[in-house]
Design a protein around this motif. Structure first.
Motif, mmCIF file in Angstrom:
data_model
loop_
_atom_site.group_PDB
_atom_site.id
_atom_site.type_symbol
_atom_site.label_atom_id
_atom_site.label_comp_id
_atom_site.label_asym_id
_atom_site.label_seq_id
_atom_site.Cartn_x
_atom_site.Cartn_y
_atom_site.Cartn_z
ATOM 1 N N LEU A 1 0.882 -1.195 -0.074
ATOM 2 C CA LEU A 1 0.071 -0.108 0.019
ATOM 3 C C LEU A 1 0.770 1.173 -0.084
ATOM 4 C CD1 LEU A 1 -2.670 -1.088 2.531
ATOM 5 C CD2 LEU A 1 -3.014 -0.780 -0.077
ATOM 6 N N LEU A 2 1.906 1.165 0.885
ATOM 7 C CA LEU A 2 2.991 2.557 1.023
ATOM 8 C C LEU A 2 3.420 2.632 -0.529
ATOM 9 C CD1 LEU A 2 4.473 1.846 4.218
ATOM 10 C CD2 LEU A 2 3.016 3.678 3.726
ATOM 11 N N GLN A 3 3.907 1.594 -1.180
ATOM 12 C CA GLN A 3 4.182 1.835 -2.387
ATOM 13 C C GLN A 3 3.766 2.134 -3.718
ATOM 14 O OE1 GLN A 3 6.127 -2.056 -2.994
ATOM 15 N NE2 GLN A 3 7.790 -1.726 -1.434
ATOM 16 N N ASP A 4 2.419 1.827 -3.354
ATOM 17 C CA ASP A 4 1.249 2.160 -4.323
ATOM 18 C C ASP A 4 0.981 3.793 -3.983
ATOM 19 O OD1 ASP A 4 0.999 -0.200 -5.445
ATOM 20 O OD2 ASP A 4 -0.794 -0.741 -4.205
ATOM 21 N N LEU A 5 1.169 4.194 -2.903
ATOM 22 C CA LEU A 5 1.082 5.671 -2.451
ATOM 23 C C LEU A 5 2.290 6.729 -2.821
ATOM 24 C CD1 LEU A 5 -0.654 5.390 0.935
ATOM 25 C CD2 LEU A 5 -1.744 6.130 -1.154
ATOM 26 N N GLY A 6 3.243 6.067 -3.353
ATOM 27 C CA GLY A 6 4.517 6.742 -3.892
ATOM 28 C C GLY A 6 5.661 6.817 -2.763
ATOM 29 N N TYR A 7 5.476 5.827 -1.585
ATOM 30 C CA TYR A 7 6.401 6.005 -0.704
ATOM 31 C C TYR A 7 7.700 4.993 -0.822
ATOM 32 C CZ TYR A 7 3.321 9.000 2.064
ATOM 33 O OH TYR A 7 2.490 10.181 2.469
ATOM 34 N N ARG A 8 8.812 5.359 -0.547
ATOM 35 C CA ARG A 8 9.999 4.220 -0.336
ATOM 36 C C ARG A 8 9.745 3.585 1.105
ATOM 37 N NH1 ARG A 8 12.991 8.234 -2.908
ATOM 38 N NH2 ARG A 8 14.091 8.601 -1.049
ATOM 39 N N VAL A 9 9.896 2.132 1.039
ATOM 40 C CA VAL A 9 9.580 1.518 2.365
ATOM 41 C C VAL A 9 10.809 0.780 2.818
ATOM 42 C CG1 VAL A 9 8.131 -0.376 3.340
ATOM 43 C CG2 VAL A 9 7.337 1.143 1.746
ATOM 44 N N VAL A 10 11.143 1.045 3.988
ATOM 45 C CA VAL A 10 12.430 0.268 4.747
ATOM 46 C C VAL A 10 11.690 -0.773 5.583
ATOM 47 C CG1 VAL A 10 14.333 0.209 6.122
ATOM 48 C CG2 VAL A 10 13.971 2.074 4.447
ATOM 49 N N GLU A 11 11.823 -2.023 5.877
ATOM 50 C CA GLU A 11 10.992 -2.910 6.445
ATOM 51 C C GLU A 11 11.721 -3.283 7.486
ATOM 52 O OE1 GLU A 11 8.628 -5.947 4.714
ATOM 53 O OE2 GLU A 11 8.625 -4.838 2.782
ATOM 54 N N ALA A 12 11.026 -3.527 8.936
ATOM 55 C CA ALA A 12 11.619 -4.222 9.883
ATOM 56 C C ALA A 12 10.752 -5.203 10.641
ATOM 57 C CB ALA A 12 12.356 -3.318 10.864
ATOM 58 N N GLY A 13 11.279 -6.423 11.153
ATOM 59 C CA GLY A 13 10.388 -7.400 11.676
ATOM 60 C C GLY A 13 10.227 -7.110 13.503
ATOM 61 N N SER A 14 11.105 -6.283 13.807
ATOM 62 C CA SER A 14 11.056 -6.253 15.236
ATOM 63 C C SER A 14 11.456 -4.705 15.675
ATOM 64 C CB SER A 14 12.046 -7.324 16.009
ATOM 65 O OG SER A 14 13.203 -6.858 15.779
ATOM 66 N N GLY A 15 11.489 -4.589 17.193
ATOM 67 C CA GLY A 15 11.591 -3.130 17.543
ATOM 68 C C GLY A 15 13.118 -3.047 17.428
ATOM 69 N N GLY A 16 13.932 -4.055 17.831
ATOM 70 C CA GLY A 16 15.470 -3.928 17.854
ATOM 71 C C GLY A 16 15.933 -3.804 16.670
ATOM 72 N N ALA A 17 15.296 -4.287 15.503
ATOM 73 C CA ALA A 17 15.907 -4.120 14.092
ATOM 74 C C ALA A 17 15.425 -2.881 13.558
ATOM 75 C CB ALA A 17 15.128 -5.388 13.172
ATOM 76 N N ALA A 18 14.375 -2.405 13.894
ATOM 77 C CA ALA A 18 13.991 -1.174 13.553
ATOM 78 C C ALA A 18 14.809 0.049 14.117
ATOM 79 C CB ALA A 18 12.665 -0.693 14.031
ATOM 80 N N LEU A 19 15.337 -0.242 15.232
ATOM 81 C CA LEU A 19 16.415 0.972 16.041
ATOM 82 C C LEU A 19 17.838 0.577 15.183
ATOM 83 C CD1 LEU A 19 15.343 0.420 19.770
ATOM 84 C CD2 LEU A 19 14.942 2.153 18.145
ATOM 85 N N ASP A 20 17.955 -0.682 15.153
ATOM 86 C CA ASP A 20 19.508 -0.593 13.987
ATOM 87 C C ASP A 20 19.324 -0.074 12.843
ATOM 88 O OD1 ASP A 20 20.204 -2.203 16.251
ATOM 89 O OD2 ASP A 20 20.170 -4.232 15.560
ATOM 90 N N MET A 21 18.140 -0.262 12.152
ATOM 91 C CA MET A 21 18.102 0.236 10.683
ATOM 92 C C MET A 21 18.147 1.952 11.039
ATOM 93 S SD MET A 21 17.477 -0.745 7.545
ATOM 94 C CE MET A 21 16.861 -2.326 7.936
ATOM 95 N N LEU A 22 17.367 2.444 11.902
ATOM 96 C CA LEU A 22 17.379 3.918 12.080
ATOM 97 C C LEU A 22 18.750 4.314 12.385
ATOM 98 C CD1 LEU A 22 15.356 6.080 12.473
ATOM 99 C CD2 LEU A 22 15.472 5.909 14.731
ATOM 100 N N ASP A 23 19.690 3.551 12.852
ATOM 101 C CA ASP A 23 20.967 4.122 13.319
ATOM 102 C C ASP A 23 21.636 3.911 11.778
ATOM 103 O OD1 ASP A 23 20.547 4.369 15.989
ATOM 104 O OD2 ASP A 23 21.198 2.640 16.485
ATOM 105 N N ARG A 24 21.469 3.094 11.141
ATOM 106 C CA ARG A 24 22.476 3.015 9.709
ATOM 107 C C ARG A 24 21.749 3.713 8.533
ATOM 108 N NH1 ARG A 24 21.542 -2.702 10.774
ATOM 109 N NH2 ARG A 24 20.053 -2.671 8.957
ATOM 110 N N GLN A 25 20.532 4.128 8.859
ATOM 111 C CA GLN A 25 19.854 5.038 7.735
ATOM 112 C C GLN A 25 19.372 6.407 8.312
ATOM 113 O OE1 GLN A 25 17.602 2.360 5.111
ATOM 114 N NE2 GLN A 25 16.636 4.296 3.981
ATOM 115 N N ALA A 26 19.956 7.428 7.859
ATOM 116 C CA ALA A 26 19.448 8.850 8.263
ATOM 117 C C ALA A 26 18.520 9.253 7.589
ATOM 118 C CB ALA A 26 20.841 9.454 8.327
#
Length: 564
Positions: A467-492
């Motif tokens: 749905l996000l891609q259909d709306l024109g957003y780029r999506v970065v996925e994470a399957g847990s809270g810890g993975a999301a925090l790691d992704m946030l640290d690596r991608q500004a």
């Protein structure tokens, strides 16, 4: 006649020990008075027997010459003697001629029988003898007075005892009544508590299931929408539409369950219930069919009600369907609104005292017994045949009313129809027209924005990413809270965080706190199928997206979060 003389002893002497002297002839009265005055005895000389009878109310002993008894006043003295109280036996000293005692004088015996406590004193009498006889008589009289005091004390004690027995009996009767009232009240409270515990237990069960069920519906609806976009076959489209409608009915059922359990986060605002009823008339008529007549009684100047407008429409529709099922062909359904001021509640489903806006649905159907009314708010309780009712109608009404700060009251009797009154809190402001926020979904999404999507359910995450891609957003996925925090640290270049609330390990609220600590200005949008409303209170309505959602809901919430 009046007494001719009175000789009183020392002032401290009591008049109850007076000696009354009646000797109308000779010098007996004067001699006796002189002797007794010297002995310091209070006395009163009476001229005749009538004077004596008049003074007998306060006397110690009577000294009477036998000649005084041979007058017309003698019967009055006898009557007084006979009428004495039980404690009294007035001592009488009778002055007689020598030989006038009872041993030799039958007349004296008759006098003793008539006068009772008589002592004979023969003339000429010695002063010592007179004083001795009078003192003896007074000692007997004193014992009579003591007996009177004891009798009076006993009677007073008896009266006090009777009064205390009556008071204690009254207190015991009052205590018994209070105890009976307390027993009745305790039974009522226990019944209410048991009902509340049942409702709470089922509420916890249903609300816990709602999250997983909404995740399933999210996957089903999301994939149906994607298939509808890519397939052109009319037959397939028709089947997909049927599937989507079934899934949406499942979502509505879940909303009803959450409303019953009072865990669904409502979106209350000021609503004109008169406008709501008018706008629903066609829907109600179509739902009722042609066999039921619909009447509306709308109060002019109705106060605005604070309620979620979508939920109150479901309430009215559910009550109307229940009323329809309870009526025969030709029944009447009445929808009424009104301003009410309520006192303290009588039943647990009723609201507290205050000002409320009422909406009532009344039918002319079969009515309900007291036993049925005691269970109507229990989940899944229904009087309908199997397959014809979910038992959530009145449960949903009860849950919504309580969660909104109001309550419900039912008036019904077998054969007399039923009236369900829903009381909603009075709003402090007038209803406002709908704004243009709904147009956000039709506007193009901002370009080159990255969404960090966090959801432990891979199927839900995949549908949401599509749905996000259909709306024109780029999506970065994470399957847990810890993975999301790691992704946030690596991608500004993350522009917004879209996070599921209920996840194992770190839930959405905990992830949000960590994100705020690292990126204070990053917008956060929570996604939830069920959440503790208190835990997400700080997010506000704009910061929460409820499952199952569609593309336009997601677009509107993201634009609000991004403020673009």
């Amino acid at each position: 006649m009046s007494p001719v003389a009175a000789v009183v002893s020392a002032p401290a002497a009591s008049e109850s020990e007076r000696v009354l002297i009646v000797a109308p002839t000779g010098r007996d009265a004067a001699i006796a008075a002189a002797i007794l005055a010297e002995a310091r005895r209070p006395l009163l000389i009476c001229a005749d027997l009538a004077c004596l009878v008049a003074e007998l109310h306060n006397v110690g002993v009577a000294l009477v010459a036998e000649e005084a008894l041979q007058t017309a006043d003698y019967p009055a003295l006898v009557r007084w003697i006979e009428a004495q109280p039980p404690w009294s036996d007035l001592p009488i000293v009778l002055i007689a001629h020598r030989g006038g005692g009872m041993e030799r004088n039958p007349a004296a015996r008759r006098l003793a029988q008539a006068l009772g406590n008589v002592t004979f004193l023969e003339r000429p009498f010695h002063p010592t003898t007179l004083v001795s006889i009078i003192e003896t008589a007074l000692r007997g009289r004193r014992r009579q007075y003591e007996a009177r005091e004891r009798i009076e004390a006993i009677r007073a004690a008896e009266a006090l005892l009777e009064r205390r027995v009556e008071e204690r009996t009254s207190e015991l009767a009052s205590a018994n009544r209070q105890l009976a009232d307390q027993i009745v009240e305790r039974e009522r409270v226990e019944t209410v508590l048991r009902q509340a515990q049942r409702l709470e237990a089922v509420g916890q069960l249903t609300s816990g299931v709602a999250h997983d069920f909404n995740n399933l519906l999210m996957v089903v609806l999301g994939n149906i929408r994607q298939m509808q976009k890519s397939l052109d076959d009319p037959t397939v489209q028709r089947r997909l539409k049927m599937m989507a409608e079934a899934a949406e009915r499942g979502a509505q059922l879940t909303a009803q369950v959450l409303a019953f359990s009072r865990r669904q986060k409502l979106e209350p605002r000021a609503v004109d219930l008169n406008d709501t009823v008018r706008s629903m008339r066609d829907l109600l008529q179509a739902t009722m069919g042609g066999s039921v007549r619909i009447e509306t009684v709308l109060q002019p100047g109705l106060w605005p009600a604070m309620i979620d407008p979508t939920q109150i429409e479901l309430v009215i529709l559910n009550l109307a369907i229940n009323a329809r099922d309870a009526m025969e062909v030709g029944g009447t359904l009445t929808v009424e609104t009104g301003n009410v001021v309520l006192g303290p509640p009588v039943r647990p489903e009723e609201p507290g005292a205050g000002e409320y806006v009422m909406i009532a649905v009344t039918d002319t159907g079969s009515g309900m017994s007291e036993e049925v009314m005691a269970k109507v708010f229990e989940p899944f309780f229904t009087t309908k045949e199997v397959g014809k009712g979910s038992g959530l109608g009145l449960s949903q009404v009860f849950g919504l009313a309580k969660q909104s700060g109001g309550g419900v009251r039912i008036d019904s009797a077998p054969g007399a129809g039923a009236s369900v009154r829903v009381f909603l809190p009075r709003a402090g402001e007038a209803p406002r027209a709908e704004d243009a926020a709904a147009q956000a979904a039709s506007e193009p999404a901002p370009k080159d924005l990255n969404v960090l999507l966090v959801d432990d359910d891979s199927a839900v995450r995949e549908v949401t990413a599509g749905l996000l891609q259909d709306l024109g957003y780029r999506v970065v996925e994470a399957g847990s809270g810890g993975a999301a925090l790691d992704m946030l640290d690596r991608q500004a270049d993350i522009d917004v965080l879209l996070v599921d609330f209920a996840m194992p390990g770190m839930n959405g609220a905990e992830v949000a706190r960590e994100v705020h600590a690292r990126r204070p200005g990053l917008p956060i949008l929570f996604v939830t199928g069920y959440a503790d409303t208190e835990a997400l209170a700080a997010a506000g309505d704009d910061g929460i997206l409820r499952k199952p959602f569609v593309e336009r809901d997601l677009a509107a919430k993201l634009r609000t979060a991004l403020r673009v």
